[in-house]
Enzyme design. Sequence first.
Site, PDB file in Angstrom:
ATOM      1  N   LYS A  52      31.729  12.123 -54.726  1.00  0.00           N
ATOM      2  CA  LYS A  52      32.687  13.426 -54.455  1.00  0.00           C
ATOM      3  C   LYS A  52      32.030  14.627 -53.792  1.00  0.00           C
ATOM      4  O   LYS A  52      30.828  14.542 -53.490  1.00  0.00           O
ATOM      5  CB  LYS A  52      33.122  13.804 -55.976  1.00  0.00           C
ATOM      6  CG  LYS A  52      33.910  13.140 -56.769  1.00  0.00           C
ATOM      7  CD  LYS A  52      34.490  13.524 -58.070  1.00  0.00           C
ATOM      8  CE  LYS A  52      35.239  12.554 -58.782  1.00  0.00           C
ATOM      9  NZ  LYS A  52      35.781  13.314 -60.415  1.00  0.00           N
ATOM     10  N   TYR A  58      45.560  11.691 -57.347  1.00  0.00           N
ATOM     11  CA  TYR A  58      45.257  12.171 -58.725  1.00  0.00           C
ATOM     12  C   TYR A  58      46.633  12.516 -59.277  1.00  0.00           C
ATOM     13  O   TYR A  58      46.896  13.223 -60.284  1.00  0.00           O
ATOM     14  CB  TYR A  58      44.408  13.512 -58.712  1.00  0.00           C
ATOM     15  CG  TYR A  58      43.105  13.336 -58.600  1.00  0.00           C
ATOM     16  CD1 TYR A  58      42.314  12.320 -59.746  1.00  0.00           C
ATOM     17  CD2 TYR A  58      42.111  13.584 -57.642  1.00  0.00           C
ATOM     18  CE1 TYR A  58      41.008  11.983 -59.737  1.00  0.00           C
ATOM     19  CE2 TYR A  58      40.609  13.074 -57.696  1.00  0.00           C
ATOM     20  CZ  TYR A  58      40.011  12.641 -58.597  1.00  0.00           C
ATOM     21  OH  TYR A  58      38.952  12.105 -58.692  1.00  0.00           O
ATOM     22  N   ASN A  87      31.592  16.561 -60.934  1.00  0.00           N
ATOM     23  CA  ASN A  87      30.695  15.508 -61.494  1.00  0.00           C
ATOM     24  C   ASN A  87      30.619  14.166 -60.764  1.00  0.00           C
ATOM     25  O   ASN A  87      30.286  13.105 -61.123  1.00  0.00           O
ATOM     26  CB  ASN A  87      31.544  14.984 -62.860  1.00  0.00           C
ATOM     27  CG  ASN A  87      32.872  14.551 -62.711  1.00  0.00           C
ATOM     28  OD1 ASN A  87      33.368  14.189 -61.569  1.00  0.00           O
ATOM     29  ND2 ASN A  87      33.669  14.149 -63.705  1.00  0.00           N
ATOM     30  N   HIS A 140      33.693   9.515 -58.882  1.00  0.00           N
ATOM     31  CA  HIS A 140      35.124   8.798 -59.278  1.00  0.00           C
ATOM     32  C   HIS A 140      34.899   7.504 -59.562  1.00  0.00           C
ATOM     33  O   HIS A 140      34.250   6.581 -58.588  1.00  0.00           O
ATOM     34  CB  HIS A 140      36.268   9.187 -58.384  1.00  0.00           C
ATOM     35  CG  HIS A 140      37.419   8.208 -59.067  1.00  0.00           C
ATOM     36  ND1 HIS A 140      38.410   8.646 -59.837  1.00  0.00           N
ATOM     37  CD2 HIS A 140      38.123   7.088 -58.514  1.00  0.00           C
ATOM     38  CE1 HIS A 140      39.299   7.701 -60.165  1.00  0.00           C
ATOM     39  NE2 HIS A 140      38.984   6.789 -59.290  1.00  0.00           N
ATOM     40  N   GLU A 161      44.178   1.914 -56.322  1.00  0.00           N
ATOM     41  CA  GLU A 161      43.378   2.995 -55.933  1.00  0.00           C
ATOM     42  C   GLU A 161      42.735   2.429 -54.704  1.00  0.00           C
ATOM     43  O   GLU A 161      42.418   2.842 -53.274  1.00  0.00           O
ATOM     44  CB  GLU A 161      42.180   3.283 -56.762  1.00  0.00           C
ATOM     45  CG  GLU A 161      42.708   4.278 -57.828  1.00  0.00           C
ATOM     46  CD  GLU A 161      41.811   4.687 -58.931  1.00  0.00           C
ATOM     47  OE1 GLU A 161      42.276   5.236 -59.797  1.00  0.00           O
ATOM     48  OE2 GLU A 161      40.720   4.324 -58.857  1.00  0.00           O
TER      49      GLU A 161
HETATM   50  P1  ADP Z   1      37.021  10.351 -65.193  1.00  0.00           P
HETATM   51  O1  ADP Z   1      36.848  10.545 -63.799  1.00  0.00           O
HETATM   52  O2  ADP Z   1      35.677  10.148 -65.944  1.00  0.00           O
HETATM   53  O3  ADP Z   1      37.977   9.258 -65.087  1.00  0.00           O
HETATM   54  P2  ADP Z   1      39.401  11.807 -65.849  1.00  0.00           P
HETATM   55  O4  ADP Z   1      40.340  10.744 -65.327  1.00  0.00           O
HETATM   56  O5  ADP Z   1      39.706  12.102 -67.093  1.00  0.00           O
HETATM   57  O6  ADP Z   1      37.848  11.413 -65.922  1.00  0.00           O
HETATM   58  O7  ADP Z   1      39.565  13.134 -64.964  1.00  0.00           O
HETATM   59  C1  ADP Z   1      39.428  12.989 -63.626  1.00  0.00           C
HETATM   60  C2  ADP Z   1      38.668  14.078 -62.852  1.00  0.00           C
HETATM   61  O8  ADP Z   1      39.266  15.321 -63.352  1.00  0.00           O
HETATM   62  C3  ADP Z   1      37.277  14.287 -63.696  1.00  0.00           C
HETATM   63  O9  ADP Z   1      36.421  13.278 -62.925  1.00  0.00           O
HETATM   64  C4  ADP Z   1      36.677  15.575 -63.434  1.00  0.00           C
HETATM   65  O10 ADP Z   1      36.437  15.661 -61.755  1.00  0.00           O
HETATM   66  C5  ADP Z   1      38.297  16.208 -63.503  1.00  0.00           C
HETATM   67  N1  ADP Z   1      38.264  16.888 -64.818  1.00  0.00           N
HETATM   68  C6  ADP Z   1      38.532  16.105 -65.897  1.00  0.00           C
HETATM   69  N2  ADP Z   1      38.798  17.058 -66.963  1.00  0.00           N
HETATM   70  C7  ADP Z   1      38.451  18.187 -66.517  1.00  0.00           C
HETATM   71  C8  ADP Z   1      38.256  19.489 -67.201  1.00  0.00           C
HETATM   72  N3  ADP Z   1      38.411  19.676 -68.628  1.00  0.00           N
HETATM   73  N4  ADP Z   1      38.142  20.520 -66.288  1.00  0.00           N
HETATM   74  C9  ADP Z   1      37.864  20.376 -64.790  1.00  0.00           C
HETATM   75  N5  ADP Z   1      38.099  19.354 -64.344  1.00  0.00           N
HETATM   76  C10 ADP Z   1      38.195  17.988 -65.082  1.00  0.00           C
HETATM   77 MG    MG Z   2      39.845   8.665 -64.478  1.00  0.00          MG
END
Ligand code: ADP
Ligand code: MG
Length: 140
Positions: free
Chosen positions: A11, A51, A114, A117, A128
């Site tokens: 990312k 997304y 974070n 992905h 994807e």
């Molecule tokens: P993951 O990436 O671990 O599969 P999710 O699919 O739940 O997590 O969420 C997609 C992405 O959205 C996350 O990796 C993060 O970048 C963002 N995200 C998730 N929850 C939050 C939040 N509470 N606040 C801001 N960004 C978030």
């Molecule tokens: Mg996810």
Amino acid sequence: MAVQRTFSIIKPDATKRNLTGKIIAKFEDAGLRVVASKRIHMTREQAEGFYAVHKERPFFGELVDFMISEPVVVQVLEGEDAIAKNREVMGATNPADAADGTIRKEFALSIGENSVHGSDAPETAAEEIAYFFSDDEIVG
Ligand code: ADP
Ligand code: MG
């Protein structure tokens, strides 16, 4: 467990801090092989489509803005049990909850920024991968 393919994104927070190589090393050390890779700057339409599953979530706008803020590296990773293995190497979504040694524990800045992905299931992995790669760009 069979050999699988999964989809990964390094990312913007990570490409900006020049962490691409360190993150790929974590995948390779875990036995995942990079079988496709390209650096792209996502368009808003691409990020919104990718997304779409999160479009009702309160963080959707922030997430899309972040994902188009800098280049990303999209990849296909291959290996035994690749989907779960990649999720394990990534660590929990929130770096505060991520286990020691995981990418998100070491590199993530926040729950949003974070660093990586990774697909969460075989169906999403296939979707994807196809969203960003044609078959001839994947060389196993
Ligand atoms: P993951 O990436 O671990 O599969 P999710 O699919 O739940 O997590 O969420 C997609 C992405 O959205 C996350 O990796 C993060 O970048 C963002 N995200 C998730 N929850 C939050 C939040 N509470 N606040 C801001 N960004 C978030
Ligand atoms: Mg996810």
